[in-house]
Design an enzyme around this catalytic site. Structure first.
Site, PDB file in Angstrom:
ATOM      1  N   ASP A 121     -20.275   5.351  13.787  1.00 51.03           N
ATOM      2  CA  ASP A 121     -21.221   4.245  13.961  1.00 51.03           C
ATOM      3  C   ASP A 121     -22.255   4.665  14.993  1.00 51.03           C
ATOM      4  OD1 ASP A 121     -20.292   2.792  16.741  1.00 51.03           O
ATOM      5  OD2 ASP A 121     -18.526   3.434  15.615  1.00 51.03           O
ATOM      6  N   ASP A 156     -20.455  -7.550  15.270  1.00 49.69           N
ATOM      7  CA  ASP A 156     -19.912  -6.890  16.465  1.00 49.69           C
ATOM      8  C   ASP A 156     -19.823  -7.929  17.560  1.00 49.69           C
ATOM      9  OD1 ASP A 156     -19.394  -5.406  18.719  1.00 49.69           O
ATOM     10  OD2 ASP A 156     -21.099  -4.052  18.506  1.00 49.69           O
ATOM     11  N   GLU A 168     -17.916  -8.649  21.068  1.00 46.97           N
ATOM     12  CA  GLU A 168     -17.127  -8.011  22.117  1.00 46.97           C
ATOM     13  C   GLU A 168     -17.589  -8.489  23.483  1.00 46.97           C
ATOM     14  OE1 GLU A 168     -18.481  -3.757  22.895  1.00 46.97           O
ATOM     15  OE2 GLU A 168     -19.178  -3.976  20.815  1.00 46.97           O
TER      16      GLU A 168
END
Length: 284
Positions: free
Chosen positions: A83, A172, A174
């Protein structure tokens, strides 16, 4: 008359001398405003936004292997991937392909304002060498609603096409790189935000987004909510020899980010299955 003229001249000179420091001070103050305020005022957000990437907060908060180490996994039917984000710039995709990398995820967006300036080279470049590719969005739940960010993502690289080479988009979610761990949201509010995002993404693309997270963050910020496992594949981040305990609801992971220090580009990942299963995920 001559004496009074000299007096007026000296008085004028004194006034001019007094004005100089004042003018200098005003100019400095104006320059300070020009330098410091437009970034925030014009953009309306933290000027650091855009600097985050998938896993950029993991080592700081959870630690893990700081030296590249390829894990020994069971089953052995796995596919290597990477990634990338704007930090990598133009990526040497042929080098990665020749090393065995077969899929790539590329950062497309962050929040509601940032778009990766290298997205085209990374997204198209990985595809052109034969990789299966996808895009991800770095979430900032304190900036706007999940629906707003899902729409921004889908409109700026995060869409999906049934070409057999495009993976579903990734949320994503986090640790907050710019402030409070959970972005100032309660656990229930965070769950609602994520639901808002994935439902909107599904409505826009016909695919359920993959959720990238860590077990520790998920437990802290959602209360270890298990309700997304039925639809949303899990991408777990853990820089160790195994992915460890998974968040509630998920019996297995689909992707595992196992290092941030891999060869050519830092973040390397494994798909949990054989290559034909990765193709099936891309095909919908």
């Amino acid at each position: 008359m001559h004496g009074s003229g000299k007096t007026r001249s000296r008085a004028g000179e004194t006034r001019r001398r007094r004005r100089v420091p004042l003018l200098i001070g005003m100019i400095c103050a104006a320059l300070a405003l020009i330098v410091t305020t437009p970034h925030v005022a014009a953009a309306g957000h933290d000027p650091r936004v855009g600097s985050a990437s998938m896993g950029s907060t993991v080592l700081e908060h959870e630690g893990g292997n700081r030296v590249y180490r390829h894990p020994t996994v069971t089953p052995l039917a796995t596919v290597e991937g990477v990634d990338v984000s704007g930090h990598q710039g133009n990526v040497a995709w042929s080098t990665l392909w020749n090393s065995g990398v077969r899929f790539a995820y590329v950062k497309a967006t962050e929040g509601t304002t940032y778009k990766n300036p290298y997205f085209a080279q990374q997204y198209n470049g990985s595809y052109n060498v034969g990789m299966i590719r996808g895009a991800y969005h770095f979430a900032l739940p304190n900036v706007s609603s999940g629906a707003t960010q899902a729409g921004f993502f889908a409109s700026n690289g995060g869409g999906w096409s049934r070409d057999g080479k495009t993976l579903p988009g990734v949320l994503d979610i986090e640790y907050n790189p710019y402030g409070a761990t959970c972005y100032g949201l309660s656990q229930s509010a965070m769950v609602s935000w994520i639901r808002d995002f994935v439902n909107t993404y599904y409505a826009r693309t016909g695919r359920w987004a993959v959720i990238y997270t860590t077990t520790n963050w998920w437990t802290t910020c959602t209360g270890n909510y298990g309700g997304f496992a039925a639809n949303n594949p899990l991408w777990i981040a853990r820089y160790a020899s195994s992915p460890g305990t998974l968040p509630a609801g998920w019996g297995y992971y689909t992707f595992w980010q196992y290092t941030s220090t891999g060869p050519t580009v830092g973040d390397h990942d494994l798909f949990n299955g054989a290559y034909d299963r990765l193709q099936a995920l891309a095909g919908g």
